[in-house]
Motif scaffolding. Structure first.
Motif, short mmCIF file in Angstrom:
data_model
loop_
_atom_site.label_atom_id
_atom_site.label_comp_id
_atom_site.label_asym_id
_atom_site.label_seq_id
_atom_site.Cartn_x
_atom_site.Cartn_y
_atom_site.Cartn_z
N TRP A 134 0.80 -1.11 0.05
CA TRP A 134 0.10 0.05 0.02
C TRP A 134 0.87 1.19 -0.07
O TRP A 134 0.62 2.20 -0.57
N TYR A 186 -7.06 7.26 -2.98
CA TYR A 186 -6.28 5.93 -2.97
C TYR A 186 -6.89 5.43 -1.64
O TYR A 186 -7.25 4.18 -1.63
N THR A 190 -9.52 2.11 -1.05
CA THR A 190 -9.18 1.07 -0.18
C THR A 190 -9.92 0.64 0.90
O THR A 190 -10.36 -0.51 1.23
N LEU A 212 -5.27 -4.03 1.13
CA LEU A 212 -3.87 -3.26 0.91
C LEU A 212 -3.22 -3.89 -0.33
O LEU A 212 -2.44 -3.21 -1.17
N GLY A 216 -2.52 -1.59 -3.91
CA GLY A 216 -1.06 -1.35 -4.25
C GLY A 216 -0.82 -2.21 -5.33
O GLY A 216 0.40 -2.04 -5.80
#
Length: 482
Positions: A134, A186, A190, A212, A216
């Motif tokens: 992440w 972001y 998430t 996570l 990512g």
């Protein structure tokens, strides 16, 4: 070369890495894990080094492109070097080279692992392993820029050196505001995915770990069989959709938030990206129907998940695609090279570069056939300047050269050709799993220490778009100028 500003920024970066290590430390305490001490020791060591670097007195605060690229390259090596310590101190990965490989794989969102079994590892260690995805997904220095005062307008050099794509830039006038907007988008995505995974039946811990990894586009799982261990179709579809979402340029989401819906869907790179995803899903689904005993629904689900996982370079798996027919595995390898969109958290060459390259090749052919015709390369109706086209072709050339050199070195380990080819490809494209020995059910544990170092370099080069790593081999960069 202004070395002092480079070291001072690295000091700032390490301070924030130490603070982020408090999160897995808290998880370790929550689950009464013996790994808690390893995080405390790492935090102490990291802070001591960070404070020494931060206290360097500098008179000249100027930063140019060379300082920006060198800073990014060295900072990423530093966060991996210190981030590897909890694995070694806790005994989870006794070898420092192995721990460094695992940490580089985490921060670069590659997801390649040397671990043969993960479910027995402490919760704090597993959380740190996934948190590195992440942190590295959007970019560690972009994260720091969002929190600390910038170094004037020169901060753009850090953003350019760390952001994926041929033309990274600001989405709002101020660099710090750009970084904040990127991280807010972001973080929100998430959180949404985490909530949906919890609703699908996964535990809170499992949901956070896989959110996570998805955000990512990393792919570390806390299960030996990756996402397939849950046998949860709802969770698989949620992760599939979010892997595709995180493969989209984040600046497009900013446009969407501002209400520019038309601009979002008219984006040429997005159209090509989604087209590649759709075509790949259809071809693989048809190709593996017999493999799944005629089960069309299962074939579509597996195809969708694996295509989303590979093109976004996430690397999660729900089945061993190493056993699929050769056509499907060939498509998988092509997707490893292509990657998702520029400005996303994904690796690979990026869709936009391949589109520009193909248009430049077509222009070259037209020029041979019609020498007097003047034709431009256009993206979204705008002419792409010759410098950008040249940069794209140079990037692909540099990517290919690094790949071939790394392949040559790794081949000394004596493994089969497919293993060698895909191990390097999956490293430099930040995908994670390859084929044969490094397939979705395999790992990189049997590679030599030299190969692990070479593959670590490939992962860093792939994540940082080649140049921040290559620039460190330039003699001129180490010459002090007065």
């Amino acid at each position: 070369m202004n070395y002092k500003i480079v070291l001072k920024i690295i000091g700032n970066v390490l301070v924030y890495e130490a603070l982020l290590l408090l999160l897995p430390f808290a998880i370790a305490l929550t689950y009464s894990g013996e790994d808690a001490n390893s995080f405390l020791i790492t935090i102490a060591i990291t802070l001591i080094v960070a404070l020494v670097l931060r206290n360097i007195k500098i008179k000249d605060k100027s930063m140019y492109a060379k300082e920006g690229f060198l800073t990014v390259g060295l900072a990423w090596i530093a966060i991996a070097a210190f981030g590897a310590l909890p694995f070694v101190i806790s005994g989870s990965i006794p070898s420092y080279i192995d721990a460094f490989f695992e940490t580089v794989s985490g921060f670069t969102t590659t997801g390649a692992t040397i671990l043969t079994e993960v479910e027995s590892l402490p919760k704090g260690i597993l959380f740190w392993r996934s948190l590195t995805h992440w942190i590295g997904g959007m970019g560690f220095l972009i994260f720091v820029l969002a929190l600390v005062p910038t170094i004037g307008s020169n901060s753009i050099h850090l953003l350019k050196a760390e952001s994926p794509g041929p033309n990274p830039g600001k989405i709002v006038p101020k660099i710090r505001e750009t970084a904040k907007i990127l991280y807010i988008i972001y973080l929100v995505l998430t959180i949404i995915q985490t909530i949906l995974l919890i609703l699908s039946g996964l535990s809170v811990y499992d949901s956070v770990i896989h959110a996570l990894g998805t955000a990512g586009t990393g792919g570390f799982s806390n299960m030996n069989l990756s996402v397939g261990a849950f046998n949860n179709p709802a969770a698989e579809w949620i992760i599939t959709i979010f892997m595709i979402i995180f493969g989209v340029n984040f600046s497009l989401y900013f446009q969407l938030i501002k209400g520019n819906i038309k601009g979002f869907f008219k984006n040429e790179e997005l159209k090509y990206y989604l087209l590649i995803v759709l075509v790949s899903i259809v071809f693989i689904a048809i190709n593996i129907i017999d493999f799944n005993n005629g089960n069309i629904g299962l074939s579509i689900r597996q195809s969708s998940f694996q295509v989303a996982s590979i093109i976004s370079t996430t690397g999660y798996a729900t089945t061993d695609f190493n056993l699929w027919p050769s056509l499907s595995k060939t498509i998988i390898m092509i997707l490893m090279i292509v990657g998702a969109m520029a400005g996303s958290t994904a690796g690979g060459i990026k869709t936009i570069r391949l589109v520009i390259m193909l248009k430049a090749v077509r222009r070259g052919i037209d020029k041979i056939l019609h020498p007097k015709r003047i034709q431009s390369v256009k993206i979204d109706g705008k002419v792409v300047d010759e410098e950008t086209i040249s940069g794209v072709l140079l990037f692909i050339a540099a990517y290919s050269v690094i790949y071939l050199i790394a392949l040559f070195i790794v081949s000394f380990d004596g493994f089969d050709l497919v293993t060698n080819i895909t191990s390097v490809l999956t490293a430099i494209s930040n995908v994670g799993p390859g084929l044969e020995m490094v397939g979705p059910m395999g790992n990189f544990s049997n590679f030599s220490k030299l190969s692990k170092i070479v593959l670590s370099f490939c992962m860093l080069a792939g994540r940082l778009e080649i140049y921040p790593m290559l620039i460190m081999f330039s003699k001129s960069i180490w010459k002090r100028t007065y």
